[in-house]
Design a protein around this motif. Structure first.
Motif, PDB file in Angstrom:
ATOM      1  N   HIS A  12      24.835  11.339   7.989  1.00  0.00           N
ATOM      2  CA  HIS A  12      26.095  12.093   7.812  1.00  0.00           C
ATOM      3  C   HIS A  12      26.041  13.471   8.601  1.00  0.00           C
ATOM      4  O   HIS A  12      25.391  14.437   8.183  1.00  0.00           O
ATOM      5  CB  HIS A  12      26.556  12.332   6.289  1.00  0.00           C
ATOM      6  CG  HIS A  12      26.614  11.064   5.571  1.00  0.00           C
ATOM      7  ND1 HIS A  12      27.613   9.974   5.663  1.00  0.00           N
ATOM      8  CD2 HIS A  12      25.735  10.353   4.846  1.00  0.00           C
ATOM      9  CE1 HIS A  12      27.308   8.713   4.992  1.00  0.00           C
ATOM     10  NE2 HIS A  12      26.208   9.098   4.294  1.00  0.00           N
ATOM     11  N   ILE A  13      27.056  13.561   9.338  1.00  0.00           N
ATOM     12  CA  ILE A  13      27.243  14.701  10.340  1.00  0.00           C
ATOM     13  C   ILE A  13      28.096  15.796   9.918  1.00  0.00           C
ATOM     14  O   ILE A  13      29.362  15.381   9.421  1.00  0.00           O
ATOM     15  CB  ILE A  13      27.495  14.295  11.554  1.00  0.00           C
ATOM     16  CG1 ILE A  13      26.440  13.078  12.081  1.00  0.00           C
ATOM     17  CG2 ILE A  13      27.688  15.447  12.705  1.00  0.00           C
ATOM     18  CD1 ILE A  13      25.121  13.592  12.263  1.00  0.00           C
ATOM     19  N   GLU A  14      27.629  16.989   9.809  1.00  0.00           N
ATOM     20  CA  GLU A  14      28.604  17.767   9.449  1.00  0.00           C
ATOM     21  C   GLU A  14      28.641  19.212  10.504  1.00  0.00           C
ATOM     22  O   GLU A  14      27.269  19.388  11.308  1.00  0.00           O
ATOM     23  CB  GLU A  14      28.002  18.743   8.048  1.00  0.00           C
ATOM     24  CG  GLU A  14      27.994  17.806   7.016  1.00  0.00           C
ATOM     25  CD  GLU A  14      27.500  18.263   5.655  1.00  0.00           C
ATOM     26  OE1 GLU A  14      27.125  19.492   5.870  1.00  0.00           O
ATOM     27  OE2 GLU A  14      27.253  17.594   4.758  1.00  0.00           O
ATOM     28  N   PRO A  15      29.452  20.035  10.785  1.00  0.00           N
ATOM     29  CA  PRO A  15      29.228  20.999  11.646  1.00  0.00           C
ATOM     30  C   PRO A  15      28.304  22.152  11.114  1.00  0.00           C
ATOM     31  O   PRO A  15      28.095  22.548   9.919  1.00  0.00           O
ATOM     32  CB  PRO A  15      30.610  21.914  11.591  1.00  0.00           C
ATOM     33  CG  PRO A  15      31.154  21.349  10.238  1.00  0.00           C
ATOM     34  CD  PRO A  15      30.650  19.943   9.959  1.00  0.00           C
ATOM     35  N   HIS A  16      27.504  22.755  12.317  1.00  0.00           N
ATOM     36  CA  HIS A  16      26.583  23.902  11.976  1.00  0.00           C
ATOM     37  C   HIS A  16      27.400  25.171  11.792  1.00  0.00           C
ATOM     38  O   HIS A  16      28.398  25.491  12.604  1.00  0.00           O
ATOM     39  CB  HIS A  16      25.651  23.918  12.847  1.00  0.00           C
ATOM     40  CG  HIS A  16      24.493  25.124  12.692  1.00  0.00           C
ATOM     41  ND1 HIS A  16      24.772  26.459  12.323  1.00  0.00           N
ATOM     42  CD2 HIS A  16      23.372  24.580  12.416  1.00  0.00           C
ATOM     43  CE1 HIS A  16      23.544  27.058  12.014  1.00  0.00           C
ATOM     44  NE2 HIS A  16      22.748  26.052  12.379  1.00  0.00           N
ATOM     45  N   GLU A  23      24.255  20.622  15.280  1.00  0.00           N
ATOM     46  CA  GLU A  23      25.071  19.962  13.842  1.00  0.00           C
ATOM     47  C   GLU A  23      23.920  19.793  13.064  1.00  0.00           C
ATOM     48  O   GLU A  23      22.891  19.747  13.331  1.00  0.00           O
ATOM     49  CB  GLU A  23      25.715  18.791  14.496  1.00  0.00           C
ATOM     50  CG  GLU A  23      27.074  19.087  15.385  1.00  0.00           C
ATOM     51  CD  GLU A  23      27.829  17.770  15.740  1.00  0.00           C
ATOM     52  OE1 GLU A  23      29.250  17.605  15.503  1.00  0.00           O
ATOM     53  OE2 GLU A  23      27.023  16.565  16.219  1.00  0.00           O
ATOM     54  N   ARG A  26      22.687  14.939   7.646  1.00  0.00           N
ATOM     55  CA  ARG A  26      22.398  15.076   6.373  1.00  0.00           C
ATOM     56  C   ARG A  26      21.614  13.442   6.076  1.00  0.00           C
ATOM     57  O   ARG A  26      22.285  12.337   6.501  1.00  0.00           O
ATOM     58  CB  ARG A  26      23.335  15.165   5.330  1.00  0.00           C
ATOM     59  CG  ARG A  26      23.516  16.719   5.282  1.00  0.00           C
ATOM     60  CD  ARG A  26      24.413  16.758   4.178  1.00  0.00           C
ATOM     61  NE  ARG A  26      24.884  18.179   3.640  1.00  0.00           N
ATOM     62  CZ  ARG A  26      23.954  19.232   3.357  1.00  0.00           C
ATOM     63  NH1 ARG A  26      22.953  19.061   2.735  1.00  0.00           N
ATOM     64  NH2 ARG A  26      24.337  20.565   3.178  1.00  0.00           N
ATOM     65  N   ASP A  29      19.602  14.419   0.462  1.00  0.00           N
ATOM     66  CA  ASP A  29      20.085  16.051   0.379  1.00  0.00           C
ATOM     67  C   ASP A  29      19.125  16.650   1.338  1.00  0.00           C
ATOM     68  O   ASP A  29      19.213  17.800   1.488  1.00  0.00           O
ATOM     69  CB  ASP A  29      19.963  16.454  -1.058  1.00  0.00           C
ATOM     70  CG  ASP A  29      21.027  16.410  -1.873  1.00  0.00           C
ATOM     71  OD1 ASP A  29      21.962  15.798  -1.470  1.00  0.00           O
ATOM     72  OD2 ASP A  29      20.875  16.747  -3.057  1.00  0.00           O
ATOM     73  N   GLN A  31      18.575  18.171   5.137  1.00  0.00           N
ATOM     74  CA  GLN A  31      19.157  18.500   6.490  1.00  0.00           C
ATOM     75  C   GLN A  31      18.127  18.379   7.681  1.00  0.00           C
ATOM     76  O   GLN A  31      16.974  19.016   7.455  1.00  0.00           O
ATOM     77  CB  GLN A  31      19.560  19.914   6.326  1.00  0.00           C
ATOM     78  CG  GLN A  31      20.594  19.941   5.223  1.00  0.00           C
ATOM     79  CD  GLN A  31      21.044  21.494   4.856  1.00  0.00           C
ATOM     80  OE1 GLN A  31      21.990  21.744   4.499  1.00  0.00           O
ATOM     81  NE2 GLN A  31      20.474  22.438   5.478  1.00  0.00           N
ATOM     82  N   LYS A  36      24.503  18.568  19.162  1.00  0.00           N
ATOM     83  CA  LYS A  36      26.174  18.119  18.786  1.00  0.00           C
ATOM     84  C   LYS A  36      26.306  16.951  19.883  1.00  0.00           C
ATOM     85  O   LYS A  36      26.110  16.880  21.077  1.00  0.00           O
ATOM     86  CB  LYS A  36      27.015  19.370  19.221  1.00  0.00           C
ATOM     87  CG  LYS A  36      28.435  19.198  18.997  1.00  0.00           C
ATOM     88  CD  LYS A  36      29.265  20.243  19.180  1.00  0.00           C
ATOM     89  CE  LYS A  36      30.516  20.113  18.497  1.00  0.00           C
ATOM     90  NZ  LYS A  36      31.278  21.261  18.442  1.00  0.00           N
ATOM     91  N   ASP A  41      29.107  10.360  12.600  1.00  0.00           N
ATOM     92  CA  ASP A  41      28.909  10.247  11.077  1.00  0.00           C
ATOM     93  C   ASP A  41      28.741   9.037  10.963  1.00  0.00           C
ATOM     94  O   ASP A  41      29.516   8.061  11.134  1.00  0.00           O
ATOM     95  CB  ASP A  41      30.088  10.797  10.569  1.00  0.00           C
ATOM     96  CG  ASP A  41      30.037  10.963   9.145  1.00  0.00           C
ATOM     97  OD1 ASP A  41      28.935  11.500   8.632  1.00  0.00           O
ATOM     98  OD2 ASP A  41      30.994   9.972   8.462  1.00  0.00           O
TER      99      ASP A  41
END
Length: 381
Positions: A12-16, A23, A26, A29, A31, A36, A41
């Motif tokens: 699961h991709i989240e912005p840094h 990026e 996840r 839990d 990281q 990028k 996701d």
């Protein structure tokens, strides 16, 4: 039970929050920092956890090979070991390795050699550690933690370990009755008390043996008279063999099964966190039975048995309903023991030894960020 694996997972991709070119991927839990656009996701990827030793071809594939020095750019003398790092203020644990989608098939690729094919078809949940040639880092054990072997017996030793809660974030439900204790950075000691039916003249009192985490996992027993090792020193100093036989011996006979006391030996010279100058011991678990068939006593009974043996327990930090925020608050900070240094983390477990339908025993560790990032770390077992 903890095991080393390199699983195929869905990221699961989240912005840094502090960088545009990288990026956060996840995994549970955990990281992992990625370039990028490298993953979308929901993509499948291979998660290479901390303590992984990567082969040369993979280091080159990942751009982590130093041609000038003919070694990797990671940690360890060969630059091939994954450790937790902080990138632009965000903790990164492990590395994500791409899985290729070819039509409707997911494939992990590695260069073909005369001894090895180049591709493996995978699915979510596949363990590809062996295919990729990734192994787990095992530190060389100092002489004072090795000791003389007394023999081998898989029926009276355990392979004791459990997972980081980041790997199984849904292990506990909110409100579960739990106890949280400090995780001490020492070396695990097993003290097994066998029933009279399994008595052996080599054992202390004919019925008590000791071993370490690593050796116990392989069924090897240590000589309790070998005072050159810290385990024998600890049981002698705290009279653990005598007390275990007195208290646990009748219970082992009543069930005709071995009982095992688990605890941590710690102090100056054991690991990089010293907790003062004295060799010490704290108990954290008691089991009944053999290996995978063993059960662990509920926390109340564990406390009672330790008190009866006059054995100190690991520091208790919290008792009550499970709450993730409380767990995170307990994880970081200073040790409650001597030394005043950082806390390794905590262990959370069900007070009543409830079990999860998928993962089994409800017990997990939560490790502090300061511990993961410390310098000159040792991890002897």
């Amino acid at each position: 039970m903890s095991q080393f694996e390199c699983p195929v997972v869905r990221v699961h991709i989240e912005p840094h929050p502090n960088a545009d070119a990288i990026e956060i991927a996840r995994v549970g839990d955990f990281q992992s920092i990625v370039k990028k656009g490298q993953f979308k996701d929901g993509d499948l990827a291979v998660y290479l956890p901390e303590a992984s030793l990567l082969p040369e071809w993979m280091l080159k594939e990942l751009g982590m090979w130093d041609d000038l020095n003919a070694k990797g750019k990671l940690h360890g003398k060969d630059g091939n070991r994954i450790k937790a790092i902080k990138l632009r203020g965000v903790l990164s644990q492990g590395i994500t390795f791409p899985v290729e989608l070819r039509g409707t098939v997911s494939v992990v690729h590695r260069p073909a050699t005369p001894d090895h094919g180049g591709d493996a078809v995978v699915a979510e949940g596949s363990d590809v550690a062996e295919f990729l040639g990734v192994t787990k880092y095992e530190p060389i054990v100092p002489a004072n933690m090795a000791g003389k072997a007394l023999g081998a017996n898989l029926d009276i030793t355990h392979k004791y370990d459990f997972e980081n809660i980041k790997k199984h974030p849904n292990l506990f439900e909110p409100g579960d009755d739990v106890v949280i204790t400090e995780k001490i950075h020492g070396t695990l000691l097993q003290v097994s008390v066998v029933p009279s039916s399994m008595a052996d003249e080599r054992f202390f009192g004919g019925r008590v043996v000791i071993t370490s985490k690593g050796l116990g996992g392989r069924g090897i027993i240590l000589d309790h008279n070998d005072e050159g090792n810290v385990y024998a020193q600890a049981v002698k100093k705290h009279k653990i063999l005598e007390e275990a036989l007195r208290v646990l011996g009748p219970l082992a006979d009543a069930r005709d099964l071995p009982m095992v006391l688990f605890g941590e030996v710690f102090g100056a010279g054991i690991q990089d966190l010293s907790y003062g100058a004295q060799l010490d011991f704290r108990a954290f678990d008691i089991s009944i039975g053999v290996r995978d068939a063993a059960v662990f006593v509920p926390h109340y009974d564990f406390e009672h048995l330790c008190d009866s043996m006059r054995v100190n327990r690991v520091p208790q930090i919290y008792v009550g309903p499970f709450d993730r925020e409380i767990l995170l608050e307990c994880t970081d900070g200073k040790t409650t023991l001597a030394g005043g240094h950082i806390r390794e983390g905590v262990v959370v477990k069900s007070r009543n030894e409830d079990r999860h339908p998928r993962y089994g025993r409800k017990i997990a560790k939560s490790i502090s960020e300061a511990y993961l990032l410390r310098k000159n770390a040792t991890e002897f077992q």
